[in-house]
Design a protein around this motif. Structure first.
Motif, PDB file in Angstrom:
ATOM      1  N   ILE A  21       0.823  -1.202   0.000  1.00  0.00           N
ATOM      2  CA  ILE A  21       0.000   0.000   0.000  1.00  0.00           C
ATOM      3  C   ILE A  21       0.863   1.260   0.000  1.00  0.00           C
ATOM      4  O   ILE A  21       1.931   1.294   0.611  1.00  0.00           O
ATOM      5  CB  ILE A  21      -0.960  -0.001   1.209  1.00  0.00           C
ATOM      6  N   ARG A  22       0.414   2.262  -0.737  1.00  0.00           N
ATOM      7  CA  ARG A  22       1.013   3.594  -0.669  1.00  0.00           C
ATOM      8  C   ARG A  22       0.133   4.415   0.263  1.00  0.00           C
ATOM      9  O   ARG A  22      -1.079   4.517   0.056  1.00  0.00           O
ATOM     10  CB  ARG A  22       1.039   4.256  -2.042  1.00  0.00           C
ATOM     11  N   VAL A  23       0.723   5.002   1.274  1.00  0.00           N
ATOM     12  CA  VAL A  23      -0.048   5.807   2.224  1.00  0.00           C
ATOM     13  C   VAL A  23      -0.048   7.242   1.735  1.00  0.00           C
ATOM     14  O   VAL A  23       1.011   7.850   1.579  1.00  0.00           O
ATOM     15  CB  VAL A  23       0.553   5.713   3.643  1.00  0.00           C
ATOM     16  N   ASP A  27      -3.560  16.534   2.496  1.00  0.00           N
ATOM     17  CA  ASP A  27      -5.010  16.612   2.299  1.00  0.00           C
ATOM     18  C   ASP A  27      -5.598  15.283   1.833  1.00  0.00           C
ATOM     19  O   ASP A  27      -6.735  14.952   2.193  1.00  0.00           O
ATOM     20  CB  ASP A  27      -5.360  17.699   1.283  1.00  0.00           C
ATOM     21  N   ASP A  28      -4.859  14.525   1.050  1.00  0.00           N
ATOM     22  CA  ASP A  28      -5.363  13.236   0.573  1.00  0.00           C
ATOM     23  C   ASP A  28      -5.546  12.254   1.737  1.00  0.00           C
ATOM     24  O   ASP A  28      -6.523  11.510   1.771  1.00  0.00           O
ATOM     25  CB  ASP A  28      -4.434  12.643  -0.477  1.00  0.00           C
ATOM     26  N   LEU A  29      -4.627  12.267   2.700  1.00  0.00           N
ATOM     27  CA  LEU A  29      -4.762  11.403   3.868  1.00  0.00           C
ATOM     28  C   LEU A  29      -5.959  11.843   4.716  1.00  0.00           C
ATOM     29  O   LEU A  29      -6.721  11.009   5.199  1.00  0.00           O
ATOM     30  CB  LEU A  29      -3.482  11.412   4.702  1.00  0.00           C
ATOM     31  N   ALA A  30      -6.134  13.144   4.865  1.00  0.00           N
ATOM     32  CA  ALA A  30      -7.284  13.660   5.620  1.00  0.00           C
ATOM     33  C   ALA A  30      -8.596  13.292   4.932  1.00  0.00           C
ATOM     34  O   ALA A  30      -9.575  12.917   5.596  1.00  0.00           O
ATOM     35  CB  ALA A  30      -7.170  15.172   5.780  1.00  0.00           C
ATOM     36  N   TYR A  31      -8.628  13.366   3.618  1.00  0.00           N
ATOM     37  CA  TYR A  31      -9.824  12.991   2.870  1.00  0.00           C
ATOM     38  C   TYR A  31     -10.115  11.499   3.052  1.00  0.00           C
ATOM     39  O   TYR A  31     -11.262  11.097   3.276  1.00  0.00           O
ATOM     40  CB  TYR A  31      -9.648  13.327   1.391  1.00  0.00           C
ATOM     41  N   ALA A  66      -5.669   5.243  -7.224  1.00  0.00           N
ATOM     42  CA  ALA A  66      -4.574   6.165  -7.548  1.00  0.00           C
ATOM     43  C   ALA A  66      -3.773   6.550  -6.304  1.00  0.00           C
ATOM     44  O   ALA A  66      -2.549   6.690  -6.365  1.00  0.00           O
ATOM     45  CB  ALA A  66      -5.124   7.425  -8.223  1.00  0.00           C
ATOM     46  N   GLN A  67      -4.436   6.726  -5.174  1.00  0.00           N
ATOM     47  CA  GLN A  67      -3.766   7.174  -3.961  1.00  0.00           C
ATOM     48  C   GLN A  67      -3.042   6.055  -3.214  1.00  0.00           C
ATOM     49  O   GLN A  67      -2.001   6.291  -2.621  1.00  0.00           O
ATOM     50  CB  GLN A  67      -4.768   7.845  -3.008  1.00  0.00           C
TER      51      GLN A  67
END
Length: 129
Positions: A21-23, A27-31, A66-67
């Motif tokens: 997994i890519r962490v 903002d993407d982590l918060a989303y 993608a994330q």
């Protein structure tokens, strides 16, 4: 034979797969934390912990891929809106994403903490390797 298997069942150790997994960060982590809080689940199935998001929006499905690099699986909900499940159950992947999400979660924070505690108790230092 069954008795021997039963005795040794609790002593089994398993090799942990390398993290895939890519962490996300910022903002993407918060989303992602918001999505987990609203649409997600941190639970145990058949004695194994997992983190899952259930949804039907194809844009969110593509964003998660993608994330994180992890694909979602189509679910069959006969008679309902077709949906999908994004699920993490590999120990190292699960530990990595839960550790990153934990400080940002509100609703599911206690559930994710239980999953983290279970993984750390079962695998200990092997999670970081």
């Amino acid at each position: 034979m069954a008795e021997i298997l039963r005795i040794n069942a609790g002593k089994r150790t398993y090799e942990l797969a390398a993290p895939k997994i890519r962490v996300p960060s910022g903002d993407d982590l918060a989303y992602l934390a918001g999505i987990v809080d609203g649409e997600g689940s941190a639970r145990f199935g058949r004695g194994r912990p997992f983190l899952a998001i259930y949804n039907s929006d194809p844009h969110l499905k593509r964003w998660l891929k993608a994330q994180t690099g992890i694909s979602a699986r189509e679910t069959d909900r006969r008679g309902r809106v077709p949906g999908w499940t994004w699920r993490i159950d590999a120990a190292r992947d699960l530990h990595r994403i839960c550790a990153a999400l934990l400080p940002l979660l509100i609703v599911k924070q206690a559930d994710v903490q239980v999953v983290m505690d279970h993984l750390e108790q079962k695998y200990g230092e092997r999670l970081s390797g």
